[in-house]
Every structure is written in structure tokens, then in C-alpha cells.
Design a protein around this motif. Structure first.
Motif, PDB file in Angstrom:
ATOM      1  N   ARG A  98      68.641  49.558  22.261  1.00 36.75           N
ATOM      2  CA  ARG A  98      70.027  49.067  22.154  1.00 36.75           C
ATOM      3  C   ARG A  98      71.038  50.190  22.054  1.00 36.75           C
ATOM      4  NH1 ARG A  98      69.503  43.951  17.924  1.00 36.75           N
ATOM      5  NH2 ARG A  98      68.078  42.701  19.204  1.00 36.75           N
ATOM      6  N   THR A  99      70.597  51.312  21.521  1.00 40.27           N
ATOM      7  CA  THR A  99      71.529  52.428  21.352  1.00 40.27           C
ATOM      8  C   THR A  99      70.927  53.673  21.942  1.00 40.27           C
ATOM      9  OG1 THR A  99      70.626  52.943  19.185  1.00 40.27           O
ATOM     10  CG2 THR A  99      72.537  51.468  19.259  1.00 40.27           C
ATOM     11  N   ALA A 100      71.762  54.511  22.515  1.00 39.64           N
ATOM     12  CA  ALA A 100      71.311  55.784  23.076  1.00 39.64           C
ATOM     13  C   ALA A 100      71.783  56.914  22.179  1.00 39.64           C
ATOM     14  CB  ALA A 100      71.874  55.969  24.485  1.00 39.64           C
ATOM     15  N   ALA A 101      70.929  57.907  21.971  1.00 35.34           N
ATOM     16  CA  ALA A 101      71.270  59.024  21.083  1.00 35.34           C
ATOM     17  C   ALA A 101      72.194  59.981  21.805  1.00 35.34           C
ATOM     18  CB  ALA A 101      70.009  59.736  20.620  1.00 35.34           C
ATOM     19  N   ARG A 102      73.500  59.839  21.592  1.00 34.76           N
ATOM     20  CA  ARG A 102      74.451  60.730  22.255  1.00 34.76           C
ATOM     21  C   ARG A 102      75.371  61.420  21.244  1.00 34.76           C
ATOM     22  NH1 ARG A 102      74.905  56.177  25.592  1.00 34.76           N
ATOM     23  NH2 ARG A 102      73.761  56.401  27.524  1.00 34.76           N
ATOM     24  N   THR A 103      75.038  61.354  19.978  1.00 36.87           N
ATOM     25  CA  THR A 103      75.857  62.007  18.977  1.00 36.87           C
ATOM     26  C   THR A 103      75.471  63.476  18.895  1.00 36.87           C
ATOM     27  OG1 THR A 103      74.265  61.511  17.235  1.00 36.87           O
ATOM     28  CG2 THR A 103      75.974  59.871  17.644  1.00 36.87           C
ATOM     29  N   PRO A 104      76.385  64.335  18.388  1.00 35.48           N
ATOM     30  CA  PRO A 104      76.052  65.754  18.278  1.00 35.48           C
ATOM     31  C   PRO A 104      74.787  66.006  17.475  1.00 35.48           C
ATOM     32  CG  PRO A 104      78.408  65.424  17.977  1.00 35.48           C
ATOM     33  CD  PRO A 104      77.784  64.058  18.037  1.00 35.48           C
ATOM     34  N   ALA A 105      74.469  65.138  16.488  1.00 37.67           N
ATOM     35  CA  ALA A 105      73.269  65.350  15.677  1.00 37.67           C
ATOM     36  C   ALA A 105      72.010  65.310  16.519  1.00 37.67           C
ATOM     37  CB  ALA A 105      73.196  64.291  14.576  1.00 37.67           C
ATOM     38  N   ALA A 106      72.026  64.481  17.564  1.00 39.05           N
ATOM     39  CA  ALA A 106      70.831  64.344  18.400  1.00 39.05           C
ATOM     40  C   ALA A 106      70.527  65.633  19.137  1.00 39.05           C
ATOM     41  CB  ALA A 106      71.017  63.208  19.398  1.00 39.05           C
ATOM     42  N   THR A 107      71.568  66.377  19.469  1.00 43.20           N
ATOM     43  CA  THR A 107      71.348  67.603  20.227  1.00 43.20           C
ATOM     44  C   THR A 107      70.851  68.739  19.339  1.00 43.20           C
ATOM     45  OG1 THR A 107      73.614  68.383  19.910  1.00 43.20           O
ATOM     46  CG2 THR A 107      73.206  66.961  21.800  1.00 43.20           C
ATOM     47  N   LEU A 108      70.836  68.510  18.021  1.00 41.28           N
ATOM     48  CA  LEU A 108      70.363  69.549  17.111  1.00 41.28           C
ATOM     49  C   LEU A 108      68.865  69.456  16.862  1.00 41.28           C
ATOM     50  CD1 LEU A 108      73.285  69.553  14.515  1.00 41.28           C
ATOM     51  CD2 LEU A 108      72.879  71.130  16.393  1.00 41.28           C
ATOM     52  N   GLY A 109      68.173  68.575  17.586  1.00 40.47           N
ATOM     53  CA  GLY A 109      66.725  68.546  17.480  1.00 40.47           C
ATOM     54  C   GLY A 109      66.136  67.203  17.138  1.00 40.47           C
ATOM     55  N   GLN A 110      66.953  66.185  16.860  1.00 38.94           N
ATOM     56  CA  GLN A 110      66.423  64.884  16.479  1.00 38.94           C
ATOM     57  C   GLN A 110      65.514  64.316  17.560  1.00 38.94           C
ATOM     58  OE1 GLN A 110      69.432  62.084  15.366  1.00 38.94           O
ATOM     59  NE2 GLN A 110      68.000  60.369  15.196  1.00 38.94           N
ATOM     60  N   GLY A 111      65.897  64.503  18.830  1.00 39.98           N
ATOM     61  CA  GLY A 111      65.077  63.975  19.910  1.00 39.98           C
ATOM     62  C   GLY A 111      64.220  65.023  20.581  1.00 39.98           C
ATOM     63  N   ALA A 112      64.257  66.253  20.098  1.00 29.90           N
ATOM     64  CA  ALA A 112      63.552  67.345  20.772  1.00 29.90           C
ATOM     65  C   ALA A 112      62.040  67.180  20.697  1.00 29.90           C
ATOM     66  CB  ALA A 112      63.970  68.687  20.171  1.00 29.90           C
ATOM     67  N   GLY A 113      61.540  66.760  19.542  1.00 25.43           N
ATOM     68  CA  GLY A 113      60.097  66.593  19.402  1.00 25.43           C
ATOM     69  C   GLY A 113      59.544  65.541  20.345  1.00 25.43           C
ATOM     70  N   ALA A 114      60.254  64.407  20.418  1.00 22.85           N
ATOM     71  CA  ALA A 114      59.830  63.329  21.318  1.00 22.85           C
ATOM     72  C   ALA A 114      59.913  63.779  22.770  1.00 22.85           C
ATOM     73  CB  ALA A 114      60.681  62.089  21.092  1.00 22.85           C
ATOM     74  N   ALA A 115      60.972  64.520  23.109  1.00 18.73           N
ATOM     75  CA  ALA A 115      61.140  64.990  24.488  1.00 18.73           C
ATOM     76  C   ALA A 115      60.019  65.948  24.879  1.00 18.73           C
ATOM     77  CB  ALA A 115      62.492  65.680  24.642  1.00 18.73           C
ATOM     78  N   PHE A 116      59.620  66.819  23.949  1.00 17.46           N
ATOM     79  CA  PHE A 116      58.523  67.760  24.228  1.00 17.46           C
ATOM     80  C   PHE A 116      57.213  67.009  24.441  1.00 17.46           C
ATOM     81  CE2 PHE A 116      54.948  70.393  23.010  1.00 17.46           C
ATOM     82  CZ  PHE A 116      55.189  71.573  23.685  1.00 17.46           C
ATOM     83  N   ARG A 117      56.914  66.077  23.530  1.00 16.75           N
ATOM     84  CA  ARG A 117      55.650  65.334  23.629  1.00 16.75           C
ATOM     85  C   ARG A 117      55.598  64.506  24.913  1.00 16.75           C
ATOM     86  NH1 ARG A 117      56.894  64.472  18.239  1.00 16.75           N
ATOM     87  NH2 ARG A 117      57.664  62.383  18.701  1.00 16.75           N
ATOM     88  N   GLN A 118      56.692  63.831  25.233  1.00 15.00           N
ATOM     89  CA  GLN A 118      56.715  63.010  26.433  1.00 15.00           C
ATOM     90  C   GLN A 118      56.596  63.864  27.687  1.00 15.00           C
ATOM     91  OE1 GLN A 118      60.203  60.531  26.262  1.00 15.00           O
ATOM     92  NE2 GLN A 118      59.417  59.297  24.572  1.00 15.00           N
ATOM     93  N   GLY A 119      57.291  64.995  27.712  1.00 15.04           N
ATOM     94  CA  GLY A 119      57.186  65.898  28.858  1.00 15.04           C
ATOM     95  C   GLY A 119      55.769  66.402  29.036  1.00 15.04           C
ATOM     96  N   LEU A 120      55.126  66.770  27.929  1.00 16.76           N
ATOM     97  CA  LEU A 120      53.746  67.251  27.967  1.00 16.76           C
ATOM     98  C   LEU A 120      52.803  66.175  28.498  1.00 16.76           C
ATOM     99  CD1 LEU A 120      51.467  69.264  27.168  1.00 16.76           C
ATOM    100  CD2 LEU A 120      51.538  68.257  24.879  1.00 16.76           C
ATOM    101  N   LEU A 121      52.920  64.957  27.962  1.00 15.58           N
ATOM    102  CA  LEU A 121      51.986  63.897  28.327  1.00 15.58           C
ATOM    103  C   LEU A 121      52.203  63.390  29.750  1.00 15.58           C
ATOM    104  CD1 LEU A 121      51.816  61.884  24.982  1.00 15.58           C
ATOM    105  CD2 LEU A 121      50.043  63.311  26.004  1.00 15.58           C
TER     106      LEU A 121
END
Length: 212
Positions: A98-121
């Protein structure tokens, strides 16, 4: 140096690497999608994840694991369907969010772990990538090479180096798209739907691909 390792036509290999990395595909789309939705830091994480997957494929070729895996129709099918299911799951999750992470906080690493894991898999679970490494790298190893595994390793690392460079450029480009979407939330919602549809399409395409 490369000739001593038994690597043939290294210059042609590097040109081929650049051409292949510039060709749009799932990796290109995924990096642009993640950095466009969540900023360049998350895009960098996605790029690192994808290239970490390339490290896995390189190691599999050097150790001979890829040849064993690809010789088994059952193993190929299992990996293919697992990878397809994962892509479809990511696409559906994005579509139903329902919501997309587009706040400045998200760019500080909140979604980085998920992005790394998904890219790897998404990279590791794609048998077509394993087949590509298995078919592409040995072409540039001389039959007289004393240490063919070392030659394959150097070729794999070189391919990853060119790929990582281009991946980081894509993440920077996606970061610019992210700033545009922050100013236009409506456009961002349409991008979310497009990203979901493309990931679903990649997943379905992978599910119906054949080994040969």
C-alpha cells in the motif's frame, strides 16, 4: 600477464563484457527500480547484491559445480522454478504494497538489506545466468593453460568488475529518478505498478524457459 595464465584474447573478452553489461535485462531493471523507488543508497545495495551473485556463479564455474548442476535436468528445473517463484513473489509483494518507501529515511539503509538479498537471490537462482557463465568464460581459456581454474577466476573477476561499474552507474541514474518521484507521488504509483508487472513477466518467462 593474462597470456601467462592461459587466457586468450583478453581484450576481446573485456569488450564483450562491456557489451553484455550494457544490454538491458533483469539486473538493469531491478537496480533502476530499487534506486528509483528508494534512492541511490538502496540502488547501490541492489547492485552489490547482484554482483555478489555473480561471484557465486564464478566460483561455481571454477570449482566445476555449474557443469554438474547444468548436466541434471532435474536440478536445472528445480533452480528455474525456484527463481521464477521468487521473482513472482517480489512482483506481487510490490504490487500489493500500500505504501512505497520514498522518505529520506529509506535511503539511509532501511531498504538496503532487502535490496541486497533480493539482488543476490534473483541472480543466484537464475539457471540461465549459470549457463551463461559456464558457456562464456571457458571460451577465453587456452587449451594449453597450466591452471585453467585460475584463468577462469581472473575472467570471472574481470566480468564482475565491468558489471559492478555499470551497476553503480545505473544506481546513480535511479537516484535521479527517485528525486523526480518524490516531487510527483502520482507518477511514483504508476512506476510501482510497472515494476511489479515487469518482475512478474520476468518470473513467468523464466518458468517457461528450457534448458537447451
Amino acid at each position: 600477464m593474462t597470456a601467462m595464465l592461459g587466457i586468450a584474447h583478453f581484450g576481446a573478452f573485456l569488450l564483450a563484457c562491456v557489451a553484455l553489461n550494457l544490454t538491458p535485462g533483469l539486473d538493469t531493471f531491478y537496480i533502476l527500480a530499487r534506486s528509483g523507488r528508494e534512492g541511490r543508497a538502496v540502488g547501490f545495495a541492489a547492485a552489490l547484491g547482484i554482483n555478489a551473485g555473480c561471484v557465486v556463479h564464478t566460483g561455481a564455474v571454477v570449482l566445476g559445480v555449474s557443469a554438474i548442476l547444468m548436466s541434471s535436468a532435474l536440478a536445472f528445473s528445480a533452480l528455474k522454478y525456484l527463481g521464477a517463484a521468487y521473482l513472482v513473489w517480489i512482483g506481487l509483494r510490490m504490487l500489493l504494497s500500500r505504501t512505497a518507501a520514498r522518505t529520506p529515511a529509506a535511503t539511509l539503509g532501511q531498504g538496503a538489506g532487502a535490496a541486497f538479498r533480493q539482488g543476490l537471490l534473483t541472480n543466484v537462482l537464475n539457471p540461465k545466468v549459470a549457463l551463461f557463465y559456464l558457456a562464456f568464460l571457458p571460451q577465453f581459456v587456452s587449451a594449453q593453460a597450466r591452471h585453467p581454474q585460475l584463468a577462469l577466476l581472473v575472467l570471472g573477476v574481470s566480468f564482475i568488475g565491468t558489471g559492478l561499474t555499470w551497476s553503480l552507474v545505473l544506481a546513480l541514474l535511479g537516484g535521479r529518478i527517485h528525486r523526480l518521484l518524490l516531487a510527483r507521488p502520482g507518477l511514483g504509483r504508476w512506476m510501482d505498478r510497472l515494476c511489479s508487472a515487469v518482475l512478474l513477466a520476468f518470473g513467468l518467462r523464466l518458468a517457461f524457459q528450457r534448458q537447451g
